[in-house]
Structure formats: structure tokens, C-alpha cells
Design an enzyme around this catalytic site. Structure first.
Site, PDB file in Angstrom:
ATOM      1  N   ASN A  73      -9.694 -33.789  29.755  1.00 27.62           N
ATOM      2  CA  ASN A  73      -9.915 -35.222  29.976  1.00 27.62           C
ATOM      3  C   ASN A  73     -11.421 -35.488  30.000  1.00 27.62           C
ATOM      4  OD1 ASN A  73      -7.219 -34.699  30.579  1.00 27.62           O
ATOM      5  ND2 ASN A  73      -7.115 -36.285  32.150  1.00 27.62           N
ATOM      6  N   GLU A 130      -8.173 -37.914  26.291  1.00 29.06           N
ATOM      7  CA  GLU A 130      -7.802 -36.511  26.480  1.00 29.06           C
ATOM      8  C   GLU A 130      -7.695 -35.827  25.126  1.00 29.06           C
ATOM      9  OE1 GLU A 130      -4.057 -36.197  28.527  1.00 29.06           O
ATOM     10  OE2 GLU A 130      -4.405 -37.983  29.744  1.00 29.06           O
ATOM     11  N   THR A 159      -4.741 -30.832  28.257  1.00 26.64           N
ATOM     12  CA  THR A 159      -5.689 -31.739  27.586  1.00 26.64           C
ATOM     13  C   THR A 159      -6.965 -31.813  28.397  1.00 26.64           C
ATOM     14  OG1 THR A 159      -4.771 -33.632  28.787  1.00 26.64           O
ATOM     15  CG2 THR A 159      -3.891 -33.208  26.568  1.00 26.64           C
TER      16      THR A 159
END
Ligand code: ADP
Ligand code: RBF
Ligand code: MG
Length: 309
Positions: free
Chosen positions: A211, A256, A209
Site C-alpha cells: 500500500n 496498492e 499488496t
């Protein structure tokens, strides 16, 4: 679009200026209608279309306890105003000195004497100045006295509800992003740079992910969302998580996004994430396996919402 950052002593004269004044946070459908009127009038009389706005938001100075979270940080707001086709944006520094002018003095000294407006457009509910003393009736009166014309632009409604920045903020914070989008005329976005987390997404879950360190501070309600992510002008479907990753006992709030069909190192890069629909609340799972199974379901739900395969 020319951007002018002073409120007085402009370096040049404006040609038949047609002006609107306001905060225009969000540049929503109501604002867009006002800008269309300003542009039409300007082209009719061969004049310049001007948007006069403030930075910071006046409420921040006048009533800090009611300081609104902005839908559009200044840079984004100016970009959107430019996209509307406005010629000039004047961004006045809303300082204590600026705020101490009476509404009448502001209109006479700056709008009338300095900018030399003859045409002013305002939104249906526009007020300004301390205790909202500057209002439409006052502007119309001043216009008659000094010699400029005031036109009030009626509200835009979506499914019967008046479009307003306040309402859009509420919708975003309730996670009702499709309703916010209908009032904005576009999806609600967050922009920012990609920062480092624990590196757990790719290593432990198989779902990296990106962020985000967001530029603004108005966040959609924590939870899982179907999203569009823009990276270097390209658009990718994805799923975002706003929350505290309770399964891993993280203390810090994070934003995220797992981008579909994407595999690149984008640390440090700017990213724009648009929130299309809220899927669910964040859940505390018993372990990574359960979370992984749920993320797979989230992805298939997001794909069907975004109509991608
Ligand atoms: P961190 O905890 O630092 O965010 P992650 O394990 O979540 O680390 O991996 C995220 C990083 O992996 C992103 O910042 C990006 O550079 C890269 N990346 C590669 N593919 C993707 C993808 N499909 N979606 C999001 N980030 C990706
Ligand atoms: N973490 C949770 O603790 N609970 C969740 O319900 C949860 N849902 C997520 C859904 C998606 C689509 C994604 C991409 C992540 C989710 N996470 C959730 C966050 C996950 O814990 C986090 O991405 C990793 O800890 C890496 O930072
Ligand atoms: Mg991550």
C-alpha cells in the site's frame, strides 16, 4: 546539475547563459524539445544551459480555485530536468511578493540584469504573470529593447494532438495512461513509501499488496492497472488497485500494488509504480473467492500486456 533556490542575488555569474522559463510540469515531450534547443544553443556558444522554474506552481497563488494537480512533484521535476542534461535549474519561490512584480520588471531585473541572458527560449504558448500579461510578443519586444534574442519553440504533437501538461493531467485522470505516456515520453508514475493496511491481502486473499502513501496528488482514475514497480533499482511486473476495496466495505481510498515474483517485507520503503494500462473498474464482489478468481485473471491479462511470463 546545479540547483539554485533563490531568484535574485545569485552567488555567481553565469557564462553566456542560454535560458528557458516555465513551469515544465511533467517534463513532457514538448518541454524536452525546448531543453534540447537550449542545450544545442549553449554548446554552440560555449554557454550554460539554464531552466528557470517556479515553486509552488504560480496558478496556486494567482488562482487557487484552478490549482492544478501536479504531474511531477518538484523533486521529480528537477530529477527529470537533470536527466535532460541541463546545467543549472533555478527554482524561484513564487511568493506574493514575487507575483507582484510586473512581467516587464521581472524580465529586466532578474533575467536581464541579474542573470544577463542574451538567449531566451520559450514554448509556443508560454504566458506568465497576473492575467497572463507576460506573453511571447511582450518578450520579443523587451528582447529588442534590452538586447536579447527570443526563440519560440514549436509545439510537439502526438497523433495530431498538441502535447500539454493540461492534456496529460486529463488523460491520467481518465485512466488513459498509454496516451499520457505517449505525451510524457515515459509511463506515468506514482512514488511513495509503503504503509500498513489491514494485512488482508496476504492473509485472506493470498495476494499481498504494497500500500502506497503517494508523494503527488494526481492519481489515475480508480480501477485496476498493469504496472511496473521499481524497488531498489529493480523492475517488477505487477497489478495495482486504486480504490476503496468495496468488497470489504473499506472507507478509505488506497493505492496498492501486488508485485509479481516478489516476496519481501518492504514496509517503510520507497517504491515507484508506473501505470501501463487500465484493465477494468473496481467491482463489489460477493466474497473473497470471487475476488481471488478475478485477481488471477487480472494478473494473466497484465502479464500479456507487459510481455512477461
Ligand atoms: P497491508 O494491508 O499492510 O498492505 P498485505 O497483506 O497487503 O498488508 O501485505 C503487503 C505487504 O507484504 C507489503 O507491504 C510488503 O511488505 C509485503 N509483500 C511481500 N510480497 C509482496 C508482493 N509480492 N507484493 C506486494 N507486497 C508484498
Ligand atoms: N477489491 C475490490 O473490492 N474489488 C475489486 O475489483 C478489486 N480488484 C483488485 C484487483 C487486484 C489486481 C488487486 C491486487 C486487488 C484488488 N482489490 C479489489 C483489492 C483488495 O480488496 C485489496 O487488495 C485487499 O482488500 C487488501 O487490501
Ligand atoms: Mg496491502
Amino acid at each position: 546539475m546545479e540547483i539554485i533556490r533563490e531568484e535574485k542575488n545569485f552567488q555567481r555569474e553565469f557564462k553566456n547563459p542560454v535560458l528557458t522559463i516555465g513551469n515544465f510540469d511533467g517534463v513532457h515531450l514538448g518541454h524536452q524539445r525546448i531543453f534540447q534547443r537550449v542545450k544545442e544553443k549553449a554548446s554552440e556558444i560555449g554557454g550554460e544551459s539554464i531552466v528557470y522554474t517556479f515553486e509552488p506552481h504560480p496558478v496556486e497563488l494567482l488562482a487557487p480555485e484552478r490549482k492544478p494537480l501536479l504531474i511531477t512533484p518538484l523533486r521529480e521535476k528537477l530529477r527529470l530536468i537533470e536527466e535532460e542534461g541541463i546545467d543549472v535549474a533555478i527554482c524561484a519561490n513564487f511568493s506574493p511578493r514575487f507575483a507582484s512584480q510586473t512581467p516587464e520588471d521581472f524580465v529586466k531585473d532578474i533575467l536581464y540584469d541579474q542573470i544577463k541572458i542574451r538567449q531566451l527560449f520559450v514554448g509556443h504558448d508560454y504566458t506568465f504573470g497576473k492575467d497572463r500579461r507576460g506573453n511571447i510578443a511582450m518578450l520579443i519586444n523587451l528582447g529588442k529593447k534590452l538586447g536579447f534574442n527570443v526563440e519560440v519553440v514549436e509545439a510537439v504533437r502526438v497523433a495530431g494532438a498538441v502535447v500539454s501538461s493540461t492534456r496529460i493531467r486529463e488523460l491520467v485522470q481518465k485512466g488513459e495512461v498509454p496516451e499520457a505516456a505517449k505525451m510524457l515520453g515515459r509511463n506515468y508514475p506514482l512514488s511513495g513509501k509503503v504503509i500498513r493496511g489491514h494485512g488482508r491481502g496476504s492473509k485472506q486473499l493470498g495476494f499481498p499488496t504494497a500500500n502506497l502513501k503517494p508523494e503527488g496528488d494526481l492519481f489515475p482514475k480508480p480501477g485496476i492497472y498493469a504496472t511496473w514497480t521499481y524497488d531498489e533499482g529493480r523492475k517488477y511486473a505487477g497489478v495495482a488497485n486504486l480504490g476503496w476495496n468495496p468488497t470489504f466495505h473499506d472507507q478509505k481510498f488506497s493505492i496498492e500494488v501486488h508485485i509479481l515474483n516478489f516476496d519481501r517485507d518492504i514496509y517503510g520503503q520507497p517504491l515507484r509504480v508506473e501505470f501501463v494500462e487500465r484493465l477494468r473498474d473496481e467491482i463489489t464482489f460477493r466474497g473473497p473467492e470471487e475476488l481471488i478468481a478475478q485477481i488471477k485473471k487480472d494478473i494473466s491479462q497484465a502479464k500479456s500486456i507487459l510481455k512477461v511470463s
